[in-house]
Design a protein around this motif. Structure first.
Motif, PDB file in Angstrom:
ATOM      1  N   LYS A  48      18.631 -11.135 -37.674  1.00  9.07           N
ATOM      2  CA  LYS A  48      17.256 -11.873 -38.025  1.00  9.07           C
ATOM      3  C   LYS A  48      16.716 -11.861 -36.263  1.00  9.07           C
ATOM      4  N   THR A 107      13.529 -13.274 -33.931  1.00  7.71           N
ATOM      5  CA  THR A 107      12.445 -13.941 -33.982  1.00  7.71           C
ATOM      6  C   THR A 107      11.828 -14.163 -32.555  1.00  7.71           C
ATOM      7  N   ARG A 148       9.510 -18.128 -34.585  1.00 12.89           N
ATOM      8  CA  ARG A 148       8.846 -17.520 -35.563  1.00 12.89           C
ATOM      9  C   ARG A 148       9.613 -16.314 -36.182  1.00 12.89           C
ATOM     10  N   GLU A 149      10.007 -16.212 -37.256  1.00 13.22           N
ATOM     11  CA  GLU A 149      10.752 -14.860 -37.734  1.00 13.22           C
ATOM     12  C   GLU A 149       9.680 -13.853 -37.704  1.00 13.22           C
ATOM     13  N   GLY A 153      11.346 -10.671 -38.533  1.00  9.16           N
ATOM     14  CA  GLY A 153      11.876  -9.705 -39.517  1.00  9.16           C
ATOM     15  C   GLY A 153      13.494  -9.428 -39.088  1.00  9.16           C
ATOM     16  N   THR A 154      13.983  -8.415 -39.657  1.00  6.92           N
ATOM     17  CA  THR A 154      15.206  -8.280 -39.443  1.00  6.92           C
ATOM     18  C   THR A 154      15.394  -6.824 -39.056  1.00  6.92           C
ATOM     19  N   ARG A 192      12.713  -4.353 -40.234  1.00  6.65           N
ATOM     20  CA  ARG A 192      11.968  -4.623 -41.788  1.00  6.65           C
ATOM     21  C   ARG A 192      10.976  -5.853 -41.425  1.00  6.65           C
ATOM     22  N   ARG A 222       9.193  -8.941 -41.531  1.00  6.85           N
ATOM     23  CA  ARG A 222       8.750 -10.052 -42.736  1.00  6.85           C
ATOM     24  C   ARG A 222       7.395 -10.052 -43.280  1.00  6.85           C
ATOM     25  N   GLU A 236       3.915 -11.195 -41.810  1.00 10.05           N
ATOM     26  CA  GLU A 236       4.084 -11.116 -40.546  1.00 10.05           C
ATOM     27  C   GLU A 236       3.084 -10.159 -39.958  1.00 10.05           C
ATOM     28  N   SER A 248       3.890  -6.207 -35.456  1.00  8.17           N
ATOM     29  CA  SER A 248       4.966  -5.279 -35.581  1.00  8.17           C
ATOM     30  C   SER A 248       5.876  -5.088 -34.318  1.00  8.17           C
ATOM     31  N   ARG A 306       6.528  -3.906 -51.144  1.00  2.69           N
ATOM     32  CA  ARG A 306       6.211  -4.853 -49.949  1.00  2.69           C
ATOM     33  C   ARG A 306       4.748  -5.242 -49.979  1.00  2.69           C
ATOM     34  N   HIS A 352       1.597 -13.145 -51.296  1.00  4.15           N
ATOM     35  CA  HIS A 352       1.918 -14.075 -50.133  1.00  4.15           C
ATOM     36  C   HIS A 352       0.511 -14.691 -49.815  1.00  4.15           C
TER      37      HIS A 352
END
Lengths: 279, 301
Positions: free
Chosen positions: A54, A56, A116-117, A119-120, A135, A137, A140, A143, B202, B209
């Protein structure tokens, strides 16, 4: 050797070129899918994912007991991620760019590390290929920090192939900066040419050598070839439109799986890139 | 007034070609190209630019060498590795946070606002169009997207247009989020491939969302009819209306080469009839008609 596969226009075949070249070369190749908004390379390489991390980013978290509502944090924040309302600091996490300015100016030590996340990042292997992708989130906006995280993955592999996102703005720059070569994939249509020109300009601002793959090379018009000749951009591979290839793509198959003779062409593409990147 | 935003997740699925065709059917509308990064709609619209405005985006730090004592504070502060050991700011890496500017002990860093692109209000054969061009390697694409959409809205209000047709960018990040906020409905153009469906999901998650209703159009559906059925099944499960299937047809490319949309190029073709049907389905969809208009299409035409 780091090769970024980019395009300007979306849907021209970046993933097709990146995955086929990676598979044709096999051992010693690392593929980084940096199109974190719409990552697709895994659908063609079917990697076994062994690691999921994950990712962040910093956002401020206010300790209300220490905060005196002096407004210094809100004043330095250019992104309006902090506001003081009624003697209390409000944080808008999605606006924060993680610059850390608020932490620097807070004299009370009232700003703690929040998260704050983004993505992964998932990593694994696909046959001999080392594979990672990001990926983003859903929801979000930013990028580039996740793309940089994917880019930071390396090891003692000899060739890194990056599948870049479309466009010409910051996510693309994050995916091509520091590469030894940018392989632009385009289609010979007015849309393809228009966005190719923008893409080439982006590559030029970074001063990276580049070459061209023309996908669906027998559709459209001659504009792309004329432009490439005029600008002295080498056309390294042409892939004609072939309904069999398109149908294979639709179910997640590589060109070299359905037409093995293409493996040599993709290896040859790499060899030509290697020569161009060294001069 | 309503706004339909055409998006896809995956690039190259046919957003712009379909938007241009819809523009020719929706006469009482304003066109908006929100793909400011790699705008293409103008290539089919031949817009006559009426008004051209600079887009002033963020600022970028610039160190005044004469006043710099090379104390290294800015290097320490910068989270974006934008300042070199020689105290030169790399404009591409600079995020524009201004932290170095504010905290330089010598006040030796300027923070000039940058021109990050241009935006245009134009006339086309199908009405007014708002579009833009983001500078190469620039940030702030979301800001510019919000700006063109806002301008399209102002224009539609002035002219009394009932619909804004917005051609969106690919992906699900910053410019896409800026493209869909407050839209009436999203048309997700998807191709029947593993990547098409992956990216559609997605974008559908993103729509959910932000609580914006989605519609789905399968483009090039006959490249893989099994995959098309799969997409339609997923759409139904997610309560997303499928407004039609458009076949793969080289007429789209031929029309594009001539700077035309498919309906102008071959209005009697089968594919043109299909596109017209898709448009009717969109106008009749509940998500475009929630506001109570009995016959929305009559207002547009």
């Amino acid at each position: 050797m780091i090769i970024s596969v980019a395009s300007g226009k979306g849907g021209t075949g970046k993933t097709t070129v990146a995955t086929n070249m990676a598979s044709a070369l096999g051992e010693g190749v690392r593929l980084l899918d940096c199109d974190v908004e719409a990552p697709n390379a895994h659908l063609f390489l079917n990697p076994e994912i062994g690691q999921v991390e994950k990712v962040t980013t910093f956002i401020p978290e206010i300790d209300d007991d220490l905060c005196t509502a002096c407004k210094k944090c809100a004043e330095i924040c250019r992104f309006r991620a902090l506001a003081v309302v009624g003697g209390k600091v409000l944080v808008f996490p999605e606006l924060c760019h993680s610059c850390g300015g608020c932490v620097e100016v807070c004299e009370e030590g009232a700003i703690k590390d929040g998260k704050r996340e983004l993505g992964t990042v998932e990593s694994g292997t696909a046959g001999d290929i080392l594979f990672s992708h990001g990926r983003l989130r859903v929801g979000e906006a930013m990028s580039p920090p996740l793309i940089k995280k994917v880019r930071s993955i390396n090891g003692n592999n000899s060739i890194t192939i990056i599948d870049a996102p479309p466009g010409t703005s910051c996510p693309v720059i994050a995916a091509i900066k520091g590469a030894d070569f940018v392989l632009m994939v385009t289609e010979p249509t007015p849309f393809g040419l228009h966005d190719l020109k923008l893409g080439i300009e982006a590559v030029k601002t970074l001063g990276i050598p580049c070459g061209l793959v023309i996908n669906r090379s027998d559709i459209g018009d001659n504009g792309v070839k004329e432009y490439a000749a005029k600008e002295d951009i080498p056309v390294l591979l042409e892939i004609p439109f072939d309904r069999n290839i398109a149908e294979a793509y639709s179910v997640g198959k590589l060109i070299i799986e359905v037409q093995p003779e293409w493996a040599d062409k993709f290896r040859d593409l790499y060899n030509r890139i290697e020569i161009l990147a060294r001069c | 007034m309503r706004e339909l935003v055409i998006i896809s997740g995956k690039g190259g699925t046919g957003k712009t070609c379909l938007t241009a065709a819809f523009a020719s059917l929706a006469e009482n509308s304003v066109l908006c190209d929100a793909d400011v990064d790699a705008a293409n709609l103008h290539l089919l619209m031949n817009p006559k630019i009426k008004k051209r405005t600079d887009f002033m985006g963020g600022s970028i730090a610039k160190i005044r060498t004469a006043d710099c004592t090379e104390c290294g504070r800015c290097l320490e502060l910068c989270k974006f590795e934008a300042i070199s050991e020689q105290f030169v700011v790399d404009a591409i890496s600079c995020e524009g946070c201004g932290v170095c500017v504010d905290l330089c002990p010598e006040q030796a860093i300027d923070f000039p606002v940058q021109k990050c692109g241009e935006w245009f209000i134009s006339d086309t054969r199908y009405g007014a169009m708002v579009h833009a061009r983001l500078g190469i390697a620039e940030e702030n694409s979301g800001k510019l997207v919000s700006l063109v959409r806002q301008q399209a809205k102002i224009l539609a209000e002035e002219k009394g247009n009932e619909l804004i047709l917005t051609d969106g960018p690919p992906g699900i990040g910053c410019p896409v989020i800026a493209s869909i906020g407050g839209a009436t409905a999203l048309l997700i153009v998807v191709e029947p491939t593993v990547s098409g469906i992956h990216d559609m999901l997605r974008v559908a998650d993103l729509a959910a969302h932000f609580k914006i209703p989605g519609l789905i159009c399968v483009n090039k559906y006959d490249l893989n009819t099994d995959m098309t059925s799969k997409i339609e099944a997923v759409a139904e499960k997610r309560n997303i209306k499928v407004v039609g299937r458009v076949p793969f047809d080289s007429l789209f490319t031929k029309a594009m080469v001539e700077g035309k949309n498919i309906l102008e190029y071959r209005q009697d073709s089968e594919v043109a009839a299909t596109v017209r049907k898709v448009w009717d389905e969109i106008l009749q969809s509940p998500s475009m008609n929630l506001m109570g208009l009995k016959d929305f299409s009559a207002v547009i035409k």
